[in-house]
Design an enzyme around this catalytic site. Structure first.
Site, short mmCIF file in Angstrom:
data_model
loop_
_atom_site.label_atom_id
_atom_site.label_comp_id
_atom_site.label_asym_id
_atom_site.label_seq_id
_atom_site.Cartn_x
_atom_site.Cartn_y
_atom_site.Cartn_z
NE ARG A 150 -10.16 11.65 6.40
CZ ARG A 150 -9.09 11.23 5.76
NH1 ARG A 150 -8.63 11.93 4.72
NH2 ARG A 150 -8.46 10.13 6.11
CG HIS A 161 -1.96 1.12 1.13
ND1 HIS A 161 -3.22 0.92 0.61
CD2 HIS A 161 -1.91 2.44 1.47
CE1 HIS A 161 -3.90 2.05 0.66
NE2 HIS A 161 -3.12 3.00 1.17
CB CYS A 162 3.30 2.83 -1.48
SG CYS A 162 3.75 1.67 -2.80
CG HIS A 163 -0.91 6.44 -2.06
ND1 HIS A 163 -2.09 5.87 -2.47
CD2 HIS A 163 -0.92 6.38 -0.69
CE1 HIS A 163 -2.78 5.48 -1.41
NE2 HIS A 163 -2.09 5.79 -0.32
CB THR A 168 -8.63 10.68 -3.69
OG1 THR A 168 -7.90 11.39 -2.69
CG2 THR A 168 -9.12 9.36 -3.13
CE1 TYR A 218 -4.07 14.36 -1.69
CE2 TYR A 218 -6.34 13.66 -1.43
CZ TYR A 218 -5.03 13.38 -1.77
OH TYR A 218 -4.69 12.11 -2.19
CG ASP A 235 -0.89 5.55 3.66
OD1 ASP A 235 -1.41 5.39 2.55
OD2 ASP A 235 -1.24 6.47 4.44
#
Length: 306
Positions: A132, A33-35, A79, A51, A258
């Site tokens: 959110r 799980h990373c971005h 997102t 954001y 993350d």
């Protein structure tokens, strides 16, 4: 040249000089799980985003993984990029088979577009239920997407709050694909680990085809201490929850950094110390190997060796 949007005020950049973990992760460890964010000049952020993050591209992610000793990655669409998966698929392709991707798609996605994502290394889609971060998550649209991706053998990554599980659980169970839950379903760690909220979540996992990421203690912790300044016992209030999941579902747990830790405003954790959190929740070498290597390999690279 497009004008660069400023970062959302108060939101922190990723930790620039992570420590060397004291815990030696096993060979073949997968960050599940990373971005990647941008970089904005090359991969602009979506106009509808909630954001604007800092740049955190594939080169920085690869450098972190080399520093930590991570061998493979699962890069989850952020997102801030909406349903434009270009930055994510670019990072996956650059990893030359050692990365997989989780996409965000719209209900009108075509079979050809899904095949193209599959060839790029995508193996799942993410459904986000955090208000959110997204405006709405209409169940009809998500059911349409689920039906389209099921023939590819993909799975569905779910991001939700544990308090919302009673409302969402039946819908999740109806989806025609394996499920992967982000961050243990975001439990309220001020409640007892054997209390009704977390017990409901464990029952949901036990009753369905569900994998669980024991990730993001920095998001879940209420009392810390934070993973900073050499702290080797960070986020102690989250440990009982992670340990419970690893003990009960040892062949269906995953771990991830993350990175680059979107939306944090209180503190930014040292990624080396986050690795040192792992042996607190997976306490034996066997548990650690399954969490870090065996499970993610079986889900994302079935039939492949490390």
């Amino acid at each position: 040249m497009s004008v660069r949007a400023p970062r959302t005020p108060g939101w922190l950049d990723w930790y620039q000089d992570p420590s060397v973990p004291a815990f030696r992760i096993p060979a073949g460890t997968v960050d599940a799980h990373c971005h990647v964010f941008g970089p904005q000049d090359e991969f602009p952020f979506a106009p509808e985003r909630k954001y604007t993050p800092c740049d955190a591209g594939k080169d920085q992610l690869a450098a972190l993984h080399e520093h930590l000793g991570v061998s493979r990655a699962v890069i989850v669409q952020a997102t801030c990029h909406g349903a434009d998966n270009t930055a994510m698929t670019d990072a996956v392709r650059a990893a030359d088979g050692r990365a997989r991707g989780i996409a965000t798609v719209r209900p009108d996605v075509t079979e050809a577009e899904l095949r193209e994502l599959h060839s790029a290394g995508v193996r799942g889609v993410r459904f986000n239920f955090l208000r959110r971060l997204v405006n709405t998550s209409p169940k009809e649209d998500l059911t349409t997407i689920a039906r389209k991706i099921a023939p590819l053998g993909w799975h569905i990554v779910l991001y939700f709050e544990s308090a919302d599980l009673p409302e969402l659980g039946d819908f999740f169970a109806s989806l025609p694909a394996p499920l992967v839950v982000d961050h243990m379903g975001r439990p309220d760690v001020s409640l007892p680990v054997d209390g009704p909220q977390f017990s409901r979540f464990l029952k949901f996992v036990d009753s369905n085809d569900v994998w669980v990421k024991v990730s993001c203690p920095e998001r879940l912790s209420l009392t810390g201490p934070p993973a900073l300044d050499g702290e080797k016992h960070a986020y102690a209030d989250v440990v009982p929850f992670g340990r419970r999941v690893v003990e009960e579902f040892g062949d269906r747990v995953l771990w991830g950094t993350d990175w680059p830790h979107p939306n944090l405003t209180g503190h930014m954790p040292d990624d080396g110390l986050l690795v040192d959190h792992v042996p607190h929740i997976a306490v034996t070498p066997e548990q650690q190997h399954r969490l870090l290597v065996d499970n993610p390999m079986s889900l994302y690279w079935p039939g492949e060796g490390v």
